[in-house]
Design a protein around this motif. Sequence first.
Motif, PDB file in Angstrom:
ATOM      1  N   MET A   1       0.899  -1.188   0.112  1.00 41.41           N
ATOM      2  CA  MET A   1      -0.081  -0.063   0.017  1.00 41.41           C
ATOM      3  C   MET A   1       1.060   1.261   0.036  1.00 41.41           C
ATOM      4  O   MET A   1       1.808   1.307   0.569  1.00 41.41           O
ATOM      5  N   ARG A   2       0.412   2.346  -0.386  1.00 38.32           N
ATOM      6  CA  ARG A   2       0.979   3.778  -0.505  1.00 38.32           C
ATOM      7  C   ARG A   2       0.396   4.369   0.643  1.00 38.32           C
ATOM      8  O   ARG A   2      -0.660   4.526   0.557  1.00 38.32           O
ATOM      9  N   ILE A   3       1.331   5.146   1.647  1.00 38.72           N
ATOM     10  CA  ILE A   3       0.840   5.543   2.896  1.00 38.72           C
ATOM     11  C   ILE A   3       1.518   6.923   3.070  1.00 38.72           C
ATOM     12  O   ILE A   3       2.488   6.995   2.881  1.00 38.72           O
ATOM     13  N   ILE A   4       0.686   7.594   3.302  1.00 36.98           N
ATOM     14  CA  ILE A   4       1.091   9.058   4.002  1.00 36.98           C
ATOM     15  C   ILE A   4       1.063   9.020   5.323  1.00 36.98           C
ATOM     16  O   ILE A   4      -0.286   8.636   6.067  1.00 36.98           O
ATOM     17  N   ILE A   5       2.025   9.476   6.151  1.00 36.38           N
ATOM     18  CA  ILE A   5       2.089   9.527   7.744  1.00 36.38           C
ATOM     19  C   ILE A   5       1.903  10.935   8.092  1.00 36.38           C
ATOM     20  O   ILE A   5       2.651  11.839   7.444  1.00 36.38           O
ATOM     21  N   VAL A   6       0.960  11.370   8.835  1.00 35.13           N
ATOM     22  CA  VAL A   6       0.740  12.598   9.563  1.00 35.13           C
ATOM     23  C   VAL A   6       0.905  12.924  10.943  1.00 35.13           C
ATOM     24  O   VAL A   6       0.110  12.343  11.578  1.00 35.13           O
ATOM     25  N   ASP A   7       2.101  13.104  11.401  1.00 35.11           N
ATOM     26  CA  ASP A   7       2.219  13.450  12.887  1.00 35.11           C
ATOM     27  C   ASP A   7       3.210  14.307  13.129  1.00 35.11           C
ATOM     28  O   ASP A   7       4.276  14.605  12.368  1.00 35.11           O
ATOM     29  N   ASP A   8       3.101  15.175  14.200  1.00 30.43           N
ATOM     30  CA  ASP A   8       4.106  16.223  14.361  1.00 30.43           C
ATOM     31  C   ASP A   8       5.566  15.962  15.026  1.00 30.43           C
ATOM     32  O   ASP A   8       6.342  16.872  15.375  1.00 30.43           O
ATOM     33  N   HIS A   9       5.590  14.619  15.386  1.00 30.25           N
ATOM     34  CA  HIS A   9       7.178  14.195  15.724  1.00 30.25           C
ATOM     35  C   HIS A   9       7.888  13.670  15.007  1.00 30.25           C
ATOM     36  O   HIS A   9       7.624  12.358  14.489  1.00 30.25           O
ATOM     37  N   PRO A  10       8.793  14.127  14.364  1.00 35.70           N
ATOM     38  CA  PRO A  10       9.655  13.459  13.287  1.00 35.70           C
ATOM     39  C   PRO A  10      10.254  12.182  13.586  1.00 35.70           C
ATOM     40  O   PRO A  10      10.433  11.396  12.969  1.00 35.70           O
ATOM     41  N   ILE A  11      10.633  12.039  14.904  1.00 34.81           N
ATOM     42  CA  ILE A  11      11.579  10.642  15.182  1.00 34.81           C
ATOM     43  C   ILE A  11      10.326   9.858  15.172  1.00 34.81           C
ATOM     44  O   ILE A  11      10.485   8.526  14.720  1.00 34.81           O
ATOM     45  N   PHE A  12       9.178   9.915  15.800  1.00 36.50           N
ATOM     46  CA  PHE A  12       8.136   8.869  15.601  1.00 36.50           C
ATOM     47  C   PHE A  12       7.736   8.590  14.144  1.00 36.50           C
ATOM     48  O   PHE A  12       7.617   7.509  13.812  1.00 36.50           O
ATOM     49  N   ARG A  13       7.615   9.630  13.330  1.00 40.66           N
ATOM     50  CA  ARG A  13       7.184   9.358  11.853  1.00 40.66           C
ATOM     51  C   ARG A  13       8.368   8.467  11.341  1.00 40.66           C
ATOM     52  O   ARG A  13       8.210   7.632  10.377  1.00 40.66           O
ATOM     53  N   SER A  14       9.818   8.737  11.547  1.00 39.09           N
ATOM     54  CA  SER A  14      10.696   7.925  11.012  1.00 39.09           C
ATOM     55  C   SER A  14      10.733   6.543  11.532  1.00 39.09           C
ATOM     56  O   SER A  14      10.776   5.586  10.634  1.00 39.09           O
ATOM     57  N   GLY A  15      10.456   6.247  12.849  1.00 38.68           N
ATOM     58  CA  GLY A  15      10.190   4.859  13.213  1.00 38.68           C
ATOM     59  C   GLY A  15       9.165   4.137  12.604  1.00 38.68           C
ATOM     60  O   GLY A  15       9.265   3.160  12.264  1.00 38.68           O
ATOM     61  N   LEU A  16       7.809   4.888  12.430  1.00 41.20           N
ATOM     62  CA  LEU A  16       6.714   4.289  11.942  1.00 41.20           C
ATOM     63  C   LEU A  16       7.064   3.986  10.436  1.00 41.20           C
ATOM     64  O   LEU A  16       6.570   2.951   9.986  1.00 41.20           O
ATOM     65  N   ARG A  17       7.602   5.015   9.695  1.00 39.87           N
ATOM     66  CA  ARG A  17       8.133   4.543   8.196  1.00 39.87           C
ATOM     67  C   ARG A  17       8.756   3.343   8.152  1.00 39.87           C
ATOM     68  O   ARG A  17       8.623   2.433   7.258  1.00 39.87           O
ATOM     69  N   ARG A  18       9.908   3.009   9.080  1.00 39.92           N
ATOM     70  CA  ARG A  18      10.590   1.931   9.139  1.00 39.92           C
ATOM     71  C   ARG A  18       9.749   0.597   9.301  1.00 39.92           C
ATOM     72  O   ARG A  18      10.175  -0.326   8.624  1.00 39.92           O
ATOM     73  N   VAL A  19       8.905   0.589  10.305  1.00 38.81           N
ATOM     74  CA  VAL A  19       8.029  -0.444  10.428  1.00 38.81           C
ATOM     75  C   VAL A  19       7.004  -0.703   9.398  1.00 38.81           C
ATOM     76  O   VAL A  19       6.938  -2.066   8.777  1.00 38.81           O
ATOM     77  N   LEU A  20       6.309   0.266   8.796  1.00 36.16           N
ATOM     78  CA  LEU A  20       5.726  -0.045   7.473  1.00 36.16           C
ATOM     79  C   LEU A  20       6.416  -0.513   6.411  1.00 36.16           C
ATOM     80  O   LEU A  20       5.849  -1.576   5.780  1.00 36.16           O
ATOM     81  N   ASP A  22       9.194  -2.412   6.584  1.00 37.97           N
ATOM     82  CA  ASP A  22       9.552  -3.824   6.996  1.00 37.97           C
ATOM     83  C   ASP A  22       8.394  -4.700   6.359  1.00 37.97           C
ATOM     84  O   ASP A  22       8.716  -5.771   6.238  1.00 37.97           O
ATOM     85  N   TYR A  23       7.150  -4.237   6.452  1.00 41.55           N
ATOM     86  CA  TYR A  23       5.955  -4.961   5.944  1.00 41.55           C
ATOM     87  C   TYR A  23       5.759  -5.017   4.714  1.00 41.55           C
ATOM     88  O   TYR A  23       4.454  -5.260   4.271  1.00 41.55           O
ATOM     89  N   GLY A  24       6.397  -4.114   3.795  1.00 37.18           N
ATOM     90  CA  GLY A  24       6.434  -4.262   2.394  1.00 37.18           C
ATOM     91  C   GLY A  24       5.392  -3.179   1.930  1.00 37.18           C
ATOM     92  O   GLY A  24       5.092  -3.008   0.811  1.00 37.18           O
ATOM     93  N   HIS A  25       5.207  -2.164   2.915  1.00 39.33           N
ATOM     94  CA  HIS A  25       4.208  -0.967   2.270  1.00 39.33           C
ATOM     95  C   HIS A  25       5.049   0.348   2.058  1.00 39.33           C
ATOM     96  O   HIS A  25       6.431   0.116   2.542  1.00 39.33           O
ATOM     97  N   SER A  26       4.594   1.161   1.340  1.00 35.35           N
ATOM     98  CA  SER A  26       5.470   2.264   0.908  1.00 35.35           C
ATOM     99  C   SER A  26       4.947   3.584   1.413  1.00 35.35           C
ATOM    100  O   SER A  26       3.780   3.865   1.268  1.00 35.35           O
ATOM    101  N   VAL A  27       5.959   4.367   2.153  1.00 38.00           N
ATOM    102  CA  VAL A  27       5.537   5.598   2.568  1.00 38.00           C
ATOM    103  C   VAL A  27       5.746   6.747   1.333  1.00 38.00           C
ATOM    104  O   VAL A  27       6.936   6.956   1.253  1.00 38.00           O
ATOM    105  N   VAL A  28       4.649   7.305   1.041  1.00 39.91           N
ATOM    106  CA  VAL A  28       5.032   8.151  -0.174  1.00 39.91           C
ATOM    107  C   VAL A  28       5.232   9.750   0.376  1.00 39.91           C
ATOM    108  O   VAL A  28       5.800  10.542  -0.416  1.00 39.91           O
ATOM    109  N   ALA A  29       4.918   9.822   1.625  1.00 42.04           N
ATOM    110  CA  ALA A  29       5.045  11.390   2.216  1.00 42.04           C
ATOM    111  C   ALA A  29       4.878  11.375   3.625  1.00 42.04           C
ATOM    112  O   ALA A  29       4.192  10.238   4.187  1.00 42.04           O
TER     113      ALA A  29
END
Length: 201
Positions: A1-20, A22-29
């Motif tokens: 899936m192509r996913i956008i993450i919206v969160d005001d904490h950059p460290i959290f966004r970065s960690g969440l991107r890695r998790v997603l 790892d499960y084969g999804h694409s973070v597009v923004a």
Amino acid sequence: MRIIIVDDHPIFRSGLRRVLEDYGHSVVAECADGESGVASARDLTPDIVLMDLHMPEGDGIEALKALGGDPPVLMLTVSEDASDMEAAMAAGAGGYVLKNAQPTDLVKMLEAVAHGYRVYPETNTARPDSDVMLSDRQRNVLDGLLRGRTHKEIAKMLGISQFTVRTYQERLMEKFGVASRAELIVCASGGHLPKDEGSSQ
């Protein structure tokens, strides 16, 4: 899936991107506020948006209203407040999940919302009651169905057979007065979840 993450904490966004990823999804923004999240969703047309509820700039509720359910949005938040969940679902969220969720559960919820299901936290006090009565086991099976889980997954989770899961599903359909699993999910997720019956069946 192509996913956008919206969160005001950059460290959290970065960690969440890695998790997603790892499960084969694409973070597009990655976006830091609701306003930029809405703009990115309109420009990039992702399969789903994963959005924080409370952000200093660009509140998640306002972003939900602006998107109008297209693309679907899964709210990811620390708030266990029932009123926050009710507000998010009323504004058009496809689901509501707490930030302490396990990665596997988060990914399953994302996939369920992307396919049109509505999902809720495990301990949810915000679901409205109806006059239909359910046992604890029936409620557990219904929770699994709402999360988009298969009969096999629900059976493994509850330690029962797939045949028993199908039997519970049939009883749930009778209680809600519907003729299919899809209708059951729509009815239950639309604010008609029943009261506890007390004893398990």
